[in-house]
Design a protein around this motif. Structure first.
Motif, mmCIF file in Angstrom:
data_model
loop_
_atom_site.group_PDB
_atom_site.id
_atom_site.type_symbol
_atom_site.label_atom_id
_atom_site.label_comp_id
_atom_site.label_asym_id
_atom_site.label_seq_id
_atom_site.Cartn_x
_atom_site.Cartn_y
_atom_site.Cartn_z
ATOM 1 N N GLN A 239 1.019 -1.028 -0.073
ATOM 2 C CA GLN A 239 -0.080 0.002 -0.129
ATOM 3 C C GLN A 239 1.064 1.172 -0.036
ATOM 4 N N VAL A 240 0.548 2.213 -0.877
ATOM 5 C CA VAL A 240 1.365 3.441 -0.780
ATOM 6 C C VAL A 240 0.921 4.263 0.096
ATOM 7 N N GLN A 241 1.874 5.173 0.829
ATOM 8 C CA GLN A 241 1.741 6.111 1.871
ATOM 9 C C GLN A 241 1.831 7.638 1.292
ATOM 10 N N LEU A 242 0.805 8.193 1.359
ATOM 11 C CA LEU A 242 0.457 9.633 0.683
ATOM 12 C C LEU A 242 0.814 10.651 1.888
ATOM 13 N N VAL A 243 1.418 11.717 1.635
ATOM 14 C CA VAL A 243 1.587 12.870 2.622
ATOM 15 C C VAL A 243 1.379 14.230 1.780
ATOM 16 N N GLU A 244 0.259 15.082 2.679
ATOM 17 C CA GLU A 244 -0.152 16.309 2.079
ATOM 18 C C GLU A 244 0.620 17.349 2.825
ATOM 19 N N SER A 245 0.929 18.223 1.917
ATOM 20 C CA SER A 245 1.530 19.642 2.381
ATOM 21 C C SER A 245 1.117 20.844 1.750
ATOM 22 N N GLY A 246 1.309 21.898 2.173
ATOM 23 C CA GLY A 246 0.858 23.073 1.365
ATOM 24 C C GLY A 246 -0.359 23.785 2.165
ATOM 25 N N GLY A 247 -1.190 23.249 3.092
ATOM 26 C CA GLY A 247 -2.204 24.174 3.881
ATOM 27 C C GLY A 247 -1.639 25.144 4.497
ATOM 28 N N GLY A 248 -2.628 25.759 5.058
ATOM 29 C CA GLY A 248 -2.541 27.026 5.895
ATOM 30 C C GLY A 248 -3.534 27.880 5.792
ATOM 31 N N LEU A 249 -3.223 29.263 6.566
ATOM 32 C CA LEU A 249 -4.297 30.305 6.586
ATOM 33 C C LEU A 249 -4.129 31.376 5.552
ATOM 34 N N VAL A 250 -5.029 31.733 4.780
ATOM 35 C CA VAL A 250 -4.965 32.650 3.863
ATOM 36 C C VAL A 250 -6.424 33.548 3.716
ATOM 37 N N GLN A 251 -5.989 34.781 2.987
ATOM 38 C CA GLN A 251 -7.351 35.679 3.094
ATOM 39 C C GLN A 251 -8.077 35.055 1.893
ATOM 40 N N ALA A 252 -9.510 35.588 1.824
ATOM 41 C CA ALA A 252 -10.220 35.416 0.625
ATOM 42 C C ALA A 252 -9.719 36.051 -0.457
ATOM 43 N N GLY A 253 -9.756 35.393 -1.589
ATOM 44 C CA GLY A 253 -8.908 35.953 -2.824
ATOM 45 C C GLY A 253 -7.594 35.451 -3.099
ATOM 46 N N GLY A 254 -6.862 34.823 -2.008
ATOM 47 C CA GLY A 254 -5.685 34.288 -2.241
ATOM 48 C C GLY A 254 -5.454 33.173 -2.776
ATOM 49 N N SER A 255 -4.137 32.522 -2.549
ATOM 50 C CA SER A 255 -3.952 31.458 -3.167
ATOM 51 C C SER A 255 -3.073 30.289 -2.656
ATOM 52 N N LEU A 256 -3.309 28.930 -2.553
ATOM 53 C CA LEU A 256 -2.624 28.017 -1.990
ATOM 54 C C LEU A 256 -2.331 27.097 -2.974
ATOM 55 N N ARG A 257 -1.091 26.262 -2.818
ATOM 56 C CA ARG A 257 -0.730 25.022 -3.604
ATOM 57 C C ARG A 257 -0.640 23.718 -2.577
ATOM 58 N N LEU A 258 -1.386 22.722 -2.875
ATOM 59 C CA LEU A 258 -1.174 21.721 -2.075
ATOM 60 C C LEU A 258 -0.236 20.585 -2.728
ATOM 61 N N ALA A 259 0.256 19.775 -2.075
ATOM 62 C CA ALA A 259 1.081 18.631 -2.624
ATOM 63 C C ALA A 259 0.633 17.564 -1.837
ATOM 64 N N CYS A 260 0.896 16.451 -2.674
ATOM 65 C CA CYS A 260 0.511 15.149 -2.110
ATOM 66 C C CYS A 260 1.731 14.212 -2.767
ATOM 67 N N ALA A 261 2.609 13.878 -1.883
ATOM 68 C CA ALA A 261 3.913 12.888 -2.117
ATOM 69 C C ALA A 261 3.449 11.721 -1.856
ATOM 70 N N ALA A 262 3.834 10.790 -2.882
ATOM 71 C CA ALA A 262 3.611 9.342 -2.534
ATOM 72 C C ALA A 262 5.104 8.518 -2.258
ATOM 73 N N SER A 263 4.935 7.547 -1.529
ATOM 74 C CA SER A 263 6.024 6.670 -1.275
ATOM 75 C C SER A 263 6.707 5.893 -2.276
ATOM 76 N N ARG A 264 5.978 5.752 -3.423
ATOM 77 C CA ARG A 264 6.602 5.127 -4.533
ATOM 78 C C ARG A 264 5.964 5.629 -5.852
ATOM 79 N N SER A 265 6.507 5.088 -6.942
ATOM 80 C CA SER A 265 5.926 5.612 -8.088
ATOM 81 C C SER A 265 4.527 5.703 -8.617
ATOM 82 N N ILE A 266 3.841 6.787 -8.873
ATOM 83 C CA ILE A 266 2.449 6.900 -9.214
ATOM 84 C C ILE A 266 2.157 6.587 -10.740
ATOM 85 N N PHE A 267 3.224 6.273 -11.497
ATOM 86 C CA PHE A 267 3.078 6.207 -12.807
ATOM 87 C C PHE A 267 1.924 5.191 -13.482
#
Length: 115
Positions: free
Chosen positions: A1-29
């Motif tokens: 089973q693959v392990q998935l780790v999210e990052s990039g969350g946080g607090l932002v004002q309305a109208g702002g931007s964020l980029r989330l990432a999800c890193a896998a423990s093995r190839s997602i190909f």
């Protein structure tokens, strides 16, 4: 089973931007499908966006035109670019993968949008 780790969350004002990432423990190909879900307090978890192995994408109506899902097979990572964020986007965001009939989930990352 693959392990998935999210990052990039946080607090932002309305109208702002964020980029989330999800890193896998093995190839997602070879993954059949990957996606981002979110769950706000006292609400059911809902699908935000998904992307197939071939790169086809699907978005919830509430985020169309504001969010973009992508994946990098070279980095074994999936992304969610979120622009023009609204207070109603506040939730815990989870990434998920479907591969060979097995669904895997990350632990989630909090996104809070202030008005």
């Amino acid at each position: 089973q693959v392990q998935l780790v999210e990052s990039g969350g946080g607090l932002v004002q309305a109208g702002g931007s964020l980029r989330l990432a999800c890193a896998a423990s093995r190839s997602i190909f070879s993954f059949d499908l990957m996606g981002w879900y979110r769950q706000a307090p006292e609400k059911q978890r809902e699908l935000v966006a998904s992307i197939t192995g071939g790169g086809s994408t699907h978005y919830a109506d509430s985020v169309k035109g504001r969010f973009t899902i992508s994946r990098s097979n070279a980095k074994d990572t999936m992304y969610l670019q979120m622009n023009n964020l609204k207070p109603e986007d506040t939730a815990v965001y989870y990434c998920a993968s479907l591969n060979g009939g097995v669904t895997s989930w990350g632990q989630g990352t909090q996104v809070t949008v202030s008005s």
